[in-house]
Design a protein around this motif. Sequence first.
Motif, short mmCIF file in Angstrom:
data_model
loop_
_atom_site.label_atom_id
_atom_site.label_comp_id
_atom_site.label_asym_id
_atom_site.label_seq_id
_atom_site.Cartn_x
_atom_site.Cartn_y
_atom_site.Cartn_z
N PRO A 193 -55.93 -48.22 57.24
CA PRO A 193 -54.77 -48.23 58.19
C PRO A 193 -54.36 -49.52 58.49
O PRO A 193 -53.13 -49.53 58.97
CB PRO A 193 -55.66 -47.90 59.46
CG PRO A 193 -56.99 -47.82 59.17
CD PRO A 193 -57.21 -47.64 57.80
N ARG A 209 -62.58 -35.82 59.04
CA ARG A 209 -62.41 -37.41 58.70
C ARG A 209 -63.39 -38.35 59.44
O ARG A 209 -64.18 -37.77 60.31
CB ARG A 209 -61.20 -37.95 59.40
CG ARG A 209 -59.81 -37.37 58.62
CD ARG A 209 -58.55 -37.98 59.26
NE ARG A 209 -58.27 -37.13 60.58
CZ ARG A 209 -57.03 -37.78 61.19
NH1 ARG A 209 -56.39 -38.60 61.24
NH2 ARG A 209 -56.94 -37.06 62.41
N THR A 210 -63.96 -39.25 58.56
CA THR A 210 -64.96 -40.28 59.16
C THR A 210 -64.57 -41.61 58.71
O THR A 210 -63.69 -41.81 57.87
CB THR A 210 -66.14 -39.99 58.73
OG1 THR A 210 -67.26 -40.68 59.48
CG2 THR A 210 -66.62 -40.03 57.38
N ARG A 211 -65.21 -42.79 59.50
CA ARG A 211 -65.06 -44.02 59.03
C ARG A 211 -66.11 -44.57 58.21
O ARG A 211 -67.44 -44.28 58.39
CB ARG A 211 -64.75 -45.03 60.18
CG ARG A 211 -63.50 -44.58 61.12
CD ARG A 211 -62.23 -44.96 60.13
NE ARG A 211 -62.09 -46.50 60.16
CZ ARG A 211 -61.12 -47.06 60.82
NH1 ARG A 211 -60.01 -46.28 61.58
NH2 ARG A 211 -61.16 -48.40 60.54
N TYR A 230 -51.03 -38.82 57.56
CA TYR A 230 -50.86 -40.18 57.38
C TYR A 230 -49.37 -40.48 56.92
O TYR A 230 -49.01 -40.88 56.08
CB TYR A 230 -51.64 -40.54 55.99
CG TYR A 230 -53.25 -40.37 56.34
CD1 TYR A 230 -53.72 -40.89 57.16
CD2 TYR A 230 -53.88 -39.33 55.41
CE1 TYR A 230 -55.15 -41.01 57.47
CE2 TYR A 230 -55.28 -38.91 55.82
CZ TYR A 230 -55.87 -39.52 56.71
OH TYR A 230 -57.26 -39.52 56.91
N LYS A 273 -64.06 -50.31 57.29
CA LYS A 273 -62.35 -50.34 57.96
C LYS A 273 -61.55 -49.01 56.98
O LYS A 273 -60.51 -48.99 57.16
CB LYS A 273 -61.59 -51.84 57.51
CG LYS A 273 -61.78 -51.85 55.88
CD LYS A 273 -61.49 -53.36 55.44
CE LYS A 273 -60.06 -53.77 55.80
NZ LYS A 273 -59.59 -55.07 55.47
N TYR A 317 -57.85 -43.83 53.40
CA TYR A 317 -56.82 -44.31 54.02
C TYR A 317 -57.23 -45.63 54.66
O TYR A 317 -58.07 -45.79 55.21
CB TYR A 317 -56.16 -43.54 55.11
CG TYR A 317 -54.77 -44.01 55.74
CD1 TYR A 317 -53.73 -44.01 54.87
CD2 TYR A 317 -54.80 -44.47 57.01
CE1 TYR A 317 -52.44 -44.66 55.28
CE2 TYR A 317 -53.68 -44.88 57.63
CZ TYR A 317 -52.50 -44.96 56.72
OH TYR A 317 -51.32 -45.49 57.15
N ALA A 371 -61.42 -38.94 54.27
CA ALA A 371 -60.96 -37.56 54.62
C ALA A 371 -61.32 -36.52 53.66
O ALA A 371 -61.08 -37.01 52.58
CB ALA A 371 -59.56 -37.55 55.19
N GLU A 425 -60.98 -45.02 56.29
CA GLU A 425 -61.07 -43.83 56.80
C GLU A 425 -61.00 -42.85 55.72
O GLU A 425 -60.11 -42.75 54.87
CB GLU A 425 -59.88 -43.54 57.55
CG GLU A 425 -59.91 -42.03 58.09
CD GLU A 425 -58.92 -41.76 59.14
OE1 GLU A 425 -59.00 -42.30 60.37
OE2 GLU A 425 -58.16 -40.73 59.06
#
Length: 266
Positions: free
Chosen positions: A191, A166-168, A232, A171, A189, A175, A173
């Motif tokens: 959040p 996973r990484t950003r 999630y 805002k 995703y 995966a 994410e």
Amino acid sequence: MKRILLLSVVLLASCGSQTEAVTPPATEALAADRFLTELRADYPVTLSPIAEGVWVHTTHYTLPGQAPIPVNGLVVIDGEAVTLIDAAWGELATLSLIDAVREETGLPVTRLVVTHHHADRTQGVDAAEREGLEVFTHPDTPTLAARAGWPVPNTSVAALDAPQSRTRVGKIELAFPGHGHAPDNLIAYLPDSNILYAGCAVRGAESRTLGNTLDADLPLWRESLLWTKATYPNTQTVVPGHGKGANLSLIDATVALIDAELGQAN
């Protein structure tokens, strides 16, 4: 084609005599507006809001002898700019999408996440890059797209190489659950709003089959979906790559379709 014809007219006007004709700026702007108006009419875009600053974008692609195929993606406002998660299927459709998003949000579109290498996700890449969008995708996607003969993203994200990584990106994410519908399928995703864009890793709510499984690994696909659901658990909305969205029941339904297919194979 309309853009090519327009450019041809401008070139003829400028090269047809010793005294070069210069197109007045107002005329150029009018021609550009007309082009975009026709483009939006030929390649309509639906933007459906699902949270503050988040829309599902839907366009359609028609294969010979088939009904138009709905193609979903996400529009996400992130600060003073917009990120697209998947573009439209095709260059002109993607230009229409970018124009529609700019008009809806009043913000520049600066990023594009390409969730895997199939044509419905990569055939708008060249147009998006020409518009200046920065592209994020799995490290294997450029190679896989090139082998398949589809447009090749110029960049990828090394941090998403390993399964369950996973990484950003702002805002969002991103995966990589692992091999599923395709060997390089990413998910995204949000959040802040508990929205999961699962793309083609899940089937739409109305689907009764797994669709295209040429690049799928069914046991690994099942494992990837179970990891996604466990990772999630607060997800409230799941958006598929095609068809209608729902909640985490889309993952359960897709797993059930995989189980049925595996049962038939055994």
